[in-house]
Design a protein around this motif. Structure first.
Motif, PDB file in Angstrom:
ATOM      1  N   ILE A 151       0.845  -1.197   0.000  1.00  0.00           N
ATOM      2  CA  ILE A 151       0.000   0.000   0.000  1.00  0.00           C
ATOM      3  C   ILE A 151       0.876   1.241   0.000  1.00  0.00           C
ATOM      4  O   ILE A 151       1.603   1.512   0.962  1.00  0.00           O
ATOM      5  CB  ILE A 151      -0.939   0.016   1.218  1.00  0.00           C
ATOM      6  N   ALA A 154       1.130   4.924   0.434  1.00  0.00           N
ATOM      7  CA  ALA A 154       0.405   6.035   1.048  1.00  0.00           C
ATOM      8  C   ALA A 154       1.356   7.214   1.193  1.00  0.00           C
ATOM      9  O   ALA A 154       1.805   7.549   2.292  1.00  0.00           O
ATOM     10  CB  ALA A 154      -0.166   5.615   2.397  1.00  0.00           C
ATOM     11  N   THR A 189      -3.387   5.064  -2.241  1.00  0.00           N
ATOM     12  CA  THR A 189      -4.519   5.496  -1.416  1.00  0.00           C
ATOM     13  C   THR A 189      -5.046   6.873  -1.817  1.00  0.00           C
ATOM     14  O   THR A 189      -5.825   7.482  -1.083  1.00  0.00           O
ATOM     15  CB  THR A 189      -4.110   5.549   0.069  1.00  0.00           C
ATOM     16  N   TYR A 235      -8.719   3.630  -1.566  1.00  0.00           N
ATOM     17  CA  TYR A 235      -8.894   5.039  -1.212  1.00  0.00           C
ATOM     18  C   TYR A 235      -9.843   5.200  -0.024  1.00  0.00           C
ATOM     19  O   TYR A 235     -11.047   5.010  -0.159  1.00  0.00           O
ATOM     20  CB  TYR A 235      -9.436   5.797  -2.429  1.00  0.00           C
TER      21      TYR A 235
END
Length: 255
Positions: A62, A64, A87, A106
């Motif tokens: 992920i 971010a 995200t 998201y």
């Protein structure tokens, strides 16, 4: 257990780590940030690294980080054909390097590191290139207790734009209101029940139906009094713009 690697140490990454760390089916097995000092405090809870080449295998990676860094990070990852998601609300899924299985995870919410957050109140908007990857992202989101919605890139961009209006712009209006009340030593806290009631009202009726106030009822005397009370030209401009927008929506006269 679904294994997750986090990349980034901002507000979203920090909240995701805390939520995953408390979940039952998802585990964060590694956390990357180029400035390792930003995640050093978590070293006893998760493996931390500032070197992409030391990333271990995980089910989902992920990203971010800031929107401008997403593409570069995805291209720099030293592996292929693994599920990599970002995200962001505004970055296209195709900005991720095509060497990966690509997706978007998201969380549609406002994140501040110091504010507590319950992921039951955080809708997760999911998009994937391959339909088979959707199920694992949905499982992760469900494990957090979040509502899940499948969206495409165009829908996500519009949601992000709308979120700026209902969150960022609204918060700036709170700031203006705080400044206005302070100018006469009035208590901003007296407005907090009104803020909550306004937010509560649109849970049940449309914003159009919820609108009240002098602009909607075309109360020109009150509008002129308000404008006279405002000392800053910027505040006057905001008041006039929003008043005109309400009047345009509800058929009132122009200022």
């Amino acid at each position: 257990m679904i294994s997750v690697t986090l990349l980034g140490a901002g507000n979203v990454a920090t909240h995701l780590f805390k939520a995953f760390n408390a979940s039952k089916k998802t585990t964060v097995n590694q956390w990357f940030n180029r400035n390792i000092n930003a995640i050093h405090q978590y070293k006893n809870q998760v493996k931390i690294t500032d070197n992409l080449n030391t990333l271990e295998k995980a089910d989902v990676y992920i990203i971010a980080v800031s929107d401008n860094a997403i593409s570069k990070i995805s291209s720099s990852l030293p592996f292929n054909d693994r599920l990599v998601v970002h995200t962001s609300g505004s970055v296209n899924i195709h900005d991720l390097d095509k060497k990966h299985k690509r997706g978007v995870f998201y969380p549609l919410q406002s994140f501040s590191k110091t504010a507590k957050l319950n992921f039951k109140d955080v809708p997760i908007c999911i998009e994937t290139i391959d339909k088979k990857d959707y199920s694992i992202l949905k499982e992760i989101a469900t494990d957090l207790g979040s509502p899940v919605k499948k969206v495409n890139s165009d829908q996500r961009r519009i949601l992000h734009l709308a979120a700026v209006f209902v969150n960022n712009f609204t918060n700036q209006l709170y700031r203006v209101a705080h400044e206005i009340t302070e100018s006469e030593a009035a208590e901003f806290d007296l407005l907090k029940p009104l803020i909550l009631e306004t937010a509560k009202k649109v849970q049940d009726i449309s914003p159009y139906m919820a609108q009240t106030g002098p602009a909607k009822r075309n109360d020109t005397k009150t509008i002129k009094k308000h404008l006279a009370l405002l000392n800053k030209n910027q505040h006057k401009a905001i008041y006039k713009l929003l008043t005109q927008s309400i009047q345009d929506t509800h058929g009132g006269k122009k200022l």
